[in-house]
Design a protein around this motif. Structure first.
Motif, PDB file in Angstrom:
ATOM      1  N   ARG A 177       0.733  -1.339  -0.009  1.00  0.00           N
ATOM      2  CA  ARG A 177      -0.199   0.313  -0.164  1.00  0.00           C
ATOM      3  C   ARG A 177       0.828   1.301   0.367  1.00  0.00           C
ATOM      4  NH1 ARG A 177      -3.751  -3.082   4.653  1.00  0.00           N
ATOM      5  NH2 ARG A 177      -5.199  -3.978   3.177  1.00  0.00           N
ATOM      6  N   HIS A 178       2.001   1.342   1.030  1.00  0.00           N
ATOM      7  CA  HIS A 178       2.780   2.315   0.738  1.00  0.00           C
ATOM      8  C   HIS A 178       3.005   2.563  -0.340  1.00  0.00           C
ATOM      9  CE1 HIS A 178       1.832   4.050   4.308  1.00  0.00           C
ATOM     10  NE2 HIS A 178       1.953   2.804   5.276  1.00  0.00           N
ATOM     11  N   ALA A 179       3.573   1.508  -1.044  1.00  0.00           N
ATOM     12  CA  ALA A 179       4.287   1.654  -2.364  1.00  0.00           C
ATOM     13  C   ALA A 179       3.495   2.154  -3.210  1.00  0.00           C
ATOM     14  CB  ALA A 179       5.428   0.152  -3.102  1.00  0.00           C
ATOM     15  N   VAL A 180       2.374   1.625  -3.531  1.00  0.00           N
ATOM     16  CA  VAL A 180       1.406   1.721  -4.269  1.00  0.00           C
ATOM     17  C   VAL A 180       1.476   3.703  -3.992  1.00  0.00           C
ATOM     18  CG1 VAL A 180      -0.948   2.130  -5.166  1.00  0.00           C
ATOM     19  CG2 VAL A 180       0.036  -0.060  -4.835  1.00  0.00           C
ATOM     20  N   ASN A 181       1.178   4.195  -3.272  1.00  0.00           N
ATOM     21  CA  ASN A 181       0.898   5.420  -2.567  1.00  0.00           C
ATOM     22  C   ASN A 181       1.875   6.088  -3.339  1.00  0.00           C
ATOM     23  OD1 ASN A 181      -0.395   7.176  -1.289  1.00  0.00           O
ATOM     24  ND2 ASN A 181       1.315   7.264  -0.224  1.00  0.00           N
ATOM     25  N   ALA A 182       3.191   5.584  -3.264  1.00  0.00           N
ATOM     26  CA  ALA A 182       4.196   6.471  -3.253  1.00  0.00           C
ATOM     27  C   ALA A 182       4.386   6.876  -4.644  1.00  0.00           C
ATOM     28  CB  ALA A 182       5.621   6.293  -2.641  1.00  0.00           C
ATOM     29  N   ALA A 183       4.324   5.810  -5.382  1.00  0.00           N
ATOM     30  CA  ALA A 183       3.977   5.877  -6.953  1.00  0.00           C
ATOM     31  C   ALA A 183       3.406   6.691  -7.360  1.00  0.00           C
ATOM     32  CB  ALA A 183       3.903   4.683  -7.983  1.00  0.00           C
ATOM     33  N   CYS A 184       1.892   6.760  -6.993  1.00  0.00           N
ATOM     34  CA  CYS A 184       1.052   7.819  -7.368  1.00  0.00           C
ATOM     35  C   CYS A 184       1.128   8.812  -6.626  1.00  0.00           C
ATOM     36  CB  CYS A 184      -0.548   7.188  -6.422  1.00  0.00           C
ATOM     37  SG  CYS A 184      -0.900   6.209  -7.313  1.00  0.00           S
ATOM     38  N   VAL A 185       1.580   9.550  -6.115  1.00  0.00           N
ATOM     39  CA  VAL A 185       2.341  10.448  -5.276  1.00  0.00           C
ATOM     40  C   VAL A 185       2.779  11.268  -6.748  1.00  0.00           C
ATOM     41  CG1 VAL A 185       3.238  11.795  -3.610  1.00  0.00           C
ATOM     42  CG2 VAL A 185       1.456  10.604  -2.943  1.00  0.00           C
ATOM     43  N   ARG A 186       4.241  10.427  -7.112  1.00  0.00           N
ATOM     44  CA  ARG A 186       5.216  11.132  -7.564  1.00  0.00           C
ATOM     45  C   ARG A 186       4.506  10.962  -9.118  1.00  0.00           C
ATOM     46  NH1 ARG A 186       8.200   7.017  -5.676  1.00  0.00           N
ATOM     47  NH2 ARG A 186       7.788   5.151  -7.425  1.00  0.00           N
ATOM     48  N   HIS A 187       3.814  10.292  -9.571  1.00  0.00           N
ATOM     49  CA  HIS A 187       2.895  10.789 -10.883  1.00  0.00           C
ATOM     50  C   HIS A 187       2.033  11.348 -10.777  1.00  0.00           C
ATOM     51  CE1 HIS A 187       6.313   8.215 -12.746  1.00  0.00           C
ATOM     52  NE2 HIS A 187       5.577   7.361 -11.754  1.00  0.00           N
ATOM     53  N   GLY A 188       1.144  11.930  -9.708  1.00  0.00           N
ATOM     54  CA  GLY A 188       0.302  12.342  -9.670  1.00  0.00           C
ATOM     55  C   GLY A 188      -0.675  12.257 -10.197  1.00  0.00           C
ATOM     56  N   LYS A 189      -1.198  10.554  -9.939  1.00  0.00           N
ATOM     57  CA  LYS A 189      -2.663  10.277  -9.871  1.00  0.00           C
ATOM     58  C   LYS A 189      -2.884   9.324  -9.897  1.00  0.00           C
ATOM     59  CE  LYS A 189      -0.788   9.767 -14.458  1.00  0.00           C
ATOM     60  NZ  LYS A 189      -0.637   8.342 -15.429  1.00  0.00           N
ATOM     61  N   PRO A 190      -4.228   9.736  -9.861  1.00  0.00           N
ATOM     62  CA  PRO A 190      -5.465   8.963  -8.183  1.00  0.00           C
ATOM     63  C   PRO A 190      -5.514   8.018  -7.326  1.00  0.00           C
ATOM     64  CG  PRO A 190      -6.861  10.042 -10.374  1.00  0.00           C
ATOM     65  CD  PRO A 190      -5.642  10.412 -10.233  1.00  0.00           C
ATOM     66  N   LEU A 191      -5.716   7.562  -6.289  1.00  0.00           N
ATOM     67  CA  LEU A 191      -5.318   5.830  -5.891  1.00  0.00           C
ATOM     68  C   LEU A 191      -6.647   6.042  -5.295  1.00  0.00           C
ATOM     69  CD1 LEU A 191      -4.139   3.618  -5.025  1.00  0.00           C
ATOM     70  CD2 LEU A 191      -3.116   5.249  -3.211  1.00  0.00           C
TER      71      LEU A 191
END
Length: 265
Positions: free
Chosen positions: A138-152
Motif C-alpha cells: 500500500r505504501h509503495a503504491v501510494n508513493a508511486a501515485c504521489v510521484r506521478h500525480g495519479k488518483p488512488l
C-alpha cells in the motif's frame, strides 16, 4: 481508441443504461472506454473491482498479482472458480472479465508489485486501485501515485470491518495514504488466513472502489478524497473521518507547492 462519433451500435446498446444517466451520457461513457485503470491485487477486493470495471466498459485494465487461486479463496473471491484452482489469479480474473466483456483490453502481470514496477505502471494509468492486503505494498503504491500525480482508490477489509478512501495528489489540501498511515508507524499485519473475513464485505468495499474510479474517469460527482469511510458490518454502520494533508508527510510534503508554486494567503 474510438472517437465520440465512432461508438458502434453494440457499444451504444451495451452501455445504454450508463448513457441514460445525465451524469455520464455518451461523453462520459466514451471517457470510460478511453480509460486505463491499474489494479493491484486480484483477490477479495480485486475480484468485484475487476468484474465491474469490465462490465462498465473501462477500455484498458492492468492487473498485478503474484498469487494463484486457492480453494480457500472461493468463499469470497468471486472472479475465480473451482476449475481454476492453482491458476495464476491474474489469468483467472482475466478470463472472467473476458466472459463479461471481451472488448476490454486486460494486461496481466503475475508478479509481486515492487517500487520499480509500480513506477512504470502507475505512470501509464489514469486511476489506480489498491486491492492489496499488506502495508508495504500500500505504501509503495501510494508513493508511486504521489510521484506521478495519479488518483488512488484504496480499500481494505478484514473480519467484519472495512474501509475505503481516495488519495488524490492533485488536490492541494487532500492527504495521501502516508499522511494518515505513516510508513514509520508499527501496524500489526492482519491476514484473512488468520483473522477471517466476511464474504460480502469485500464485495461492498470493492464495488465502492469501482464507483469512485468510474466517477473520476467519467468526470462527475465528488470523490472520497479527504474522507476515510469505515464500515462495521455487525451494525451495518458507517463512520466517516475527514482528513487533511500532513505538512510533514515524508511522501507528499511540499510536492504540491513545488509543482504549482506557492499559494497566496
Amino acid at each position: 481508441m474510438d472517437t465520440l462519433d465512432e461508438m458502434n451500435d453494440n457499444q451504444l446498446l451495451r452501455y445504454s443504461r450508463h448513457i441514460l444517466l445525465d451524469e455520464i451520457g455518451v461523453e462520459g461513457q466514451q471517457r470510460l472506454l478511453a480509460g486505463h485503470v491499474l489494479v493491484i491485487g486480484a483477490g477479495g477486493l480485486g475480484s468485484p473491482v475487476l468484474l465491474y470495471l469490465a462490465s462498465a466498459g473501462v477500455g484498458t485494465v492492468t492487473v498485478v498479482d503474484h498469487d494463484t487461486v486457492d480453494r480457500t479463496n472461493l468463499q469470497r473471491q468471486i472472479a475465480h472458480t473451482e476449475e481454476r484452482v492453482g491458476q495464476p489469479k491474474v489469468l483467472s480474473a482475466a478470463a472472467s472479465m473476458a466472459a463479461i466483456n471481451p472488448e476490454v483490453r486486460v494486461h496481466t502481470i503475475a508478479e509481486r508489485a515492487d517500487a520499480a514496477m509500480l513506477d512504470t505502471l502507475v505512470a501509464r494509468a489514469d486511476v489506480v486501485l489498491d486491492c492489496s492486503d499488506n502495508f508495504p505494498t500500500r505504501h509503495a503504491v501510494n508513493a508511486a501515485c504521489v510521484r506521478h500525480g495519479k488518483p488512488l482508490v484504496s480499500g481494505a477489509a478484514i473480519g467484519l470491518d472495512g474501509q475505503i478512501s481516495v488519495w488524490d495528489p492533485r488536490g492541494a489540501a487532500d492527504p495521501c495514504y502516508a499522511c494518515v498511515f505513516p510508513p514509520s508507524a508499527e501496524v500489526p499485519e492482519v491476514r484473512c488466513a488468520t483473522m477471517g473475513v466476511f464474504a460480502p464485505l469485500v464485495g461492498i468495499i470493492g464495488t465502492m472502489q469501482v464507483a469512485e474510479a468510474l466517477k473520476i474517469l467519467a468526470g462527475f460527482g465528488t470523490s472520497l478524497a479527504g474522507r476515510l469511510q469505515m464500515l462495521d458490518v455487525r451494525r451495518m454502520e458507517w463512520t466517516e473521518i475527514r482528513m487533511g494533508r500532513d505538512p510533514a508527510c515524508p511522501v507528499c510534503a511540499g510536492r504540491h507547492t513545488e509543482e504549482h508554486g506557492p499559494t497566496s494567503s
